[in-house]
Design a protein around this motif. Structure first.
Motif, mmCIF file in Angstrom:
data_model
loop_
_atom_site.group_PDB
_atom_site.id
_atom_site.type_symbol
_atom_site.label_atom_id
_atom_site.label_comp_id
_atom_site.label_asym_id
_atom_site.label_seq_id
_atom_site.Cartn_x
_atom_site.Cartn_y
_atom_site.Cartn_z
ATOM 1 N N GLY A 34 0.800 -1.215 0.000
ATOM 2 C CA GLY A 34 0.000 0.000 0.000
ATOM 3 C C GLY A 34 0.836 1.268 0.000
ATOM 4 N N ARG A 35 2.036 1.188 0.531
ATOM 5 C CA ARG A 35 2.904 2.365 0.615
ATOM 6 C C ARG A 35 3.810 2.509 -0.596
ATOM 7 N NH1 ARG A 35 3.244 3.714 6.256
ATOM 8 N NH2 ARG A 35 1.875 2.293 7.365
ATOM 9 N N SER A 36 4.099 1.393 -1.254
ATOM 10 C CA SER A 36 5.078 1.415 -2.338
ATOM 11 C C SER A 36 4.457 1.376 -3.727
ATOM 12 C CB SER A 36 6.026 0.225 -2.198
ATOM 13 O OG SER A 36 5.320 -0.991 -2.433
ATOM 14 N N GLY A 37 3.186 0.981 -3.797
ATOM 15 C CA GLY A 37 2.549 0.814 -5.097
ATOM 16 C C GLY A 37 2.966 -0.467 -5.800
ATOM 17 N N ARG A 38 3.677 -1.332 -5.109
ATOM 18 C CA ARG A 38 4.108 -2.610 -5.668
ATOM 19 C C ARG A 38 3.176 -3.696 -5.162
ATOM 20 N NH1 ARG A 38 9.289 -1.935 -7.758
ATOM 21 N NH2 ARG A 38 8.836 -3.900 -8.799
ATOM 22 N N PRO A 39 2.966 -4.764 -5.935
ATOM 23 C CA PRO A 39 2.071 -5.838 -5.502
ATOM 24 C C PRO A 39 2.624 -6.585 -4.290
ATOM 25 C CG PRO A 39 2.685 -6.076 -7.834
ATOM 26 C CD PRO A 39 3.506 -4.976 -7.267
#
Length: 164
Positions: A34-39
């Motif tokens: 949620g913080r990194s935009g990565r799955p």
């Protein structure tokens, strides 16, 4: 980039309740997604791969799971204090209840090593660990970490630092 620039009360999870190391890594991967935009599955896979190399438990109930990710825009730091300590395959056989997660852009490996060194230095202080275990709020926990980092920097002898 220094921890003081990366870490705040928003990055603190108090009283997490995973039942195992696997459940903890899964929970941290979901939070970091949620913080990194990565799955989350990509983050979890990278954390698991790092743990296969060797446990990231530092001893004295502290773990620092970390990994580098390609195309990660900004570093992500999280701190989780666990309700109950869990086995983390630590060399000292102590279960872990304080966990710092570090995700770092693969393009800046030197930055990861510096940030981890900074954090490890701060976590050598038994008083800081005791205070983290007793922190009442995320703000308290963040302040304890940031104060420990600042104190460690003050205590370092400049003659002990390697040349640049």
């Amino acid at each position: 980039m220094a921890i003081t620039e990366l870490f705040s009360a928003d990055d603190v999870i108090l009283d997490a309740a995973p039942g195992s190391k696997a459940a903890l890594l899964d929970q941290l991967a979901a939070e970091a997604a949620g913080r990194s935009g990565r799955p989350a599955p990509e983050i979890l896979e990278a954390l698991q791969a790092r743990e296969k190399i060797g446990s990231t438990a530092l001893g004295r109930g502290v773990a620092l799971p970390h990994t580098e990710l390609a195309d990660l825009a900004e570093p992500v730091f999280l701190f989780a204090r666990l309700q109950r300590a869990i086995d983390f395959d630590a060399r000292d056989d102590e279960p872990v209840d304080l966990v710092f997660l570090a995700l770092w852009p693969a393009s800046n490996r030197k930055g990861l090593l510096g940030a981890m060194s900074e954090l490890c230095g701060a976590l050598r202080d038994p008083q800081s660990l005791r205070r983290l275990r007793g922190a009442k709020t995320p703000d308290d926990a963040a302040q304890i970490v940031l104060q420990a980092v600042a104190q460690d920097e003050e205590d370092r002898d400049p003659d002990d630092l390697p040349p640049l």
